[in-house]
Design an enzyme around this catalytic site. Structure first.
Site, PDB file in Angstrom:
ATOM      1  N   CYS A 163      12.376  40.912  86.060  1.00  0.00           N
ATOM      2  CA  CYS A 163      11.545  39.935  85.356  1.00  0.00           C
ATOM      3  C   CYS A 163      11.787  39.882  83.859  1.00  0.00           C
ATOM      4  CB  CYS A 163      10.075  40.200  85.656  1.00  0.00           C
ATOM      5  SG  CYS A 163       9.701  40.080  87.422  1.00  0.00           S
ATOM      6  N   HIS A 300       3.695  39.695  78.166  1.00  0.00           N
ATOM      7  CA  HIS A 300       4.282  39.680  79.514  1.00  0.00           C
ATOM      8  C   HIS A 300       3.178  39.553  80.557  1.00  0.00           C
ATOM      9  CE1 HIS A 300       6.968  40.538  82.837  1.00  0.00           C
ATOM     10  NE2 HIS A 300       6.179  41.529  83.212  1.00  0.00           N
ATOM     11  N   LYS A 330       1.218  33.135  81.556  1.00  0.00           N
ATOM     12  CA  LYS A 330       1.234  33.335  83.005  1.00  0.00           C
ATOM     13  C   LYS A 330      -0.134  33.057  83.628  1.00  0.00           C
ATOM     14  CE  LYS A 330       4.997  36.740  83.078  1.00  0.00           C
ATOM     15  NZ  LYS A 330       5.190  36.975  81.624  1.00  0.00           N
ATOM     16  N   HIS A 335       3.650  34.080  87.561  1.00  0.00           N
ATOM     17  CA  HIS A 335       4.778  34.876  87.073  1.00  0.00           C
ATOM     18  C   HIS A 335       6.087  34.224  87.512  1.00  0.00           C
ATOM     19  CE1 HIS A 335       7.282  37.870  85.610  1.00  0.00           C
ATOM     20  NE2 HIS A 335       7.008  38.890  86.417  1.00  0.00           N
ATOM     21  N   PHE A 392       9.012  42.404  80.745  1.00  0.00           N
ATOM     22  CA  PHE A 392       9.270  43.702  81.359  1.00  0.00           C
ATOM     23  C   PHE A 392       9.590  43.506  82.839  1.00  0.00           C
ATOM     24  CE2 PHE A 392       5.550  44.606  78.352  1.00  0.00           C
ATOM     25  CZ  PHE A 392       6.375  44.750  77.248  1.00  0.00           C
ATOM     26  N   PHE A 394      10.973  45.351  86.923  1.00  0.00           N
ATOM     27  CA  PHE A 394      11.194  46.490  87.799  1.00  0.00           C
ATOM     28  C   PHE A 394      12.416  47.280  87.351  1.00  0.00           C
ATOM     29  CE2 PHE A 394       9.005  45.109  92.043  1.00  0.00           C
ATOM     30  CZ  PHE A 394       7.787  45.440  91.496  1.00  0.00           C
TER      31      PHE A 394
END
Length: 408
Positions: A163, A300, A330, A335, A392, A394
């Protein structure tokens, strides 16, 4: 060599609008693009919530061969790139005569892989898959397709960083130009939104199940948040050296002045505070900025309990209590995953140019961490000279970008 890097074009195709004007209006009024998708519920999804993005009609815009090579997210990226190139006044003749690059964020191409696999399982004949399938299935599908369509001859590769993909694409483009390796690069991010692409995320129970009112389900920083809502589309930013932009007489939309990055180096999916803090501090140092110089932060914040908490703590660590205005777009878009780091630069540029901060809608009850931040609940009129955007992903990948309003 430290060249100044400016933005001369932007394009957006998202669940809150198919072009910058539509998106600006949605941001200003706090309009959500989230729906409940019955197809996902039929498939067995725990959550049927998603951002709704209409597929573009490309017949008449692209020849058939180009159309069949593009997967869904490639179509969104194409639409956003057409807009950005038009605004930047980069026409076919100029592109043919100069070395224009492309760096784009994308980290999946699920539907073409599944479609090809289904044909093989049913027909037992790979000749029925079709010659275009391979160009849709690769993660690099967007850069390989757009570089061919627009006949680009500069740097050409895809950034796959979960992301943070779109943000890192812009950050790398900034460095390629800053160091003199390229004069102009098309950057951005795109995300597929089909029902196949998000099933594995849903399997983690990562999505909100507030299905009774989809438009209030995305609740970044709110105490009652229960998960993110997947979304998608395409966002393109044209980066250019200041010298090139001035020589062309291009309209300058903003200047990229800071890029910070880091890796958490810990759990593959659980966020940390220290990783984002390092990314933020690097961006601030790169930009030569003090915390008081930042007029707005597009967080984020995806509406997950752990993610929003860690970011709130990181922002508090770097900026202190209740100073810089913060919101997460968001809350309206959901997202947008691989696209988000690029789309949120577009959203923030639109706010900068129209003198407002978009609200963090659905923020009603802060928790012990978000109460320390200056979270904007309703649209605020404000002159934004410098904004920061966080992304940010995974694997603990972090990216922070800082953009300044253009001034000679």
């Amino acid at each position: 060599m430290n060249k100044r890097v400016v933005i001369t074009g932007m394009g957006i195709y998202s669940c809150i609008g198919k072009n910058p004007d539509e998106v600006r209006d949605s941001l200003y009024v706090g309009r959500s693009g989230i729906i409940l998708d019955p197809v996902r519920k039929e498939m067995g999804y725990r959550s049927g919530l998603t951002g709704f993005v209409e597929r573009p009609a490309l017949k008449g815009m692209l020849d058939r061969r180009s159309r069949i090579m593009l997967p869904e997210q490639g179509e969104y990226a194409y639409m956003a790139t057409v807009q950005a190139l038009e605004q930047a006044k980069l026409d076919e003749d100029y592109i043919n005569e100069h070395e224009i690059g492309i760096l784009y964020g994308n980290d999946s191409s699920a539907k073409p892989v599944i479609d090809a696999t289904d044909i093989m399982r049913e027909k037992k004949d790979n000749m029925l898959i079709g010659s275009a399938s391979v160009f849709q299935t690769l993660n690099s599908t967007i850069t390989m397709n757009l570089s061919t369509i627009f006949k680009l001859r500069g740097v050409n590769f895809t950034i796959s960083a979960a992301c943070a993909s779109g943000s890192h694409a812009i950050g790398l483009g900034y460095h390629f130009i800053k160091t003199g390796l390229q004069d102009c690069i098309i950057t951005g991010g795109a995300q597929e939104i089909n029902c196949y692409s998000m099933a594995t995320f849903d399997a983690l129970s990562a999505f909100s199940i507030h299905e009774e009112n989809p438009q209030t389900a995305s609740r970044p920083f709110d105490r009652s948040r229960d998960g993110l809502i997947p979304s998608g589309g395409g966002a393109t930013i044209v980066l250019e050296s200041l010298e090139s932009a001035i020589k062309r007489g291009a309209t300058i939309l903003g200047e990229v002045i800071g890029y910070g990055f880091s890796s958490n180096g810990e759990h593959i999916s659980n966020p940390t505070v220290s990783g984002p803090v390092r990314s933020l501090q690097m961006a601030m140092k790169d930009a030569g900025m003090n915390t008081a110089d930042i007029d707005y932060i597009n967080a984020h914040a995806t509406s997950t309990p752990a993610g929003d908490t860690s970011e709130a703590k990181a922002l508090y660590t770097v900026f202190g209590e209740g100073t810089v205005p913060v919101s997460s777009t968001k809350s309206m878009t959901g997202h947008e995953c691989w696209m988000a780091g690029a789309s949120e630069i577009v959203y923030s540029l639109l706010m900068m140019h129209h003198g407002f901060i978009a609200p963090n809608i659905n923020f009603e009850h802060p928790d012990e961490d978000s109460v320390k931040l200056n979270i904007v609940k309703t649209t605020a009129e404000k002159d934004i000279n410098v904004f920061l955007s966080n992304s940010f992903g995974f694997g603990g990948t972090n990216s922070s970008l800082i953009v300044r309003k253009w001034s000679k």
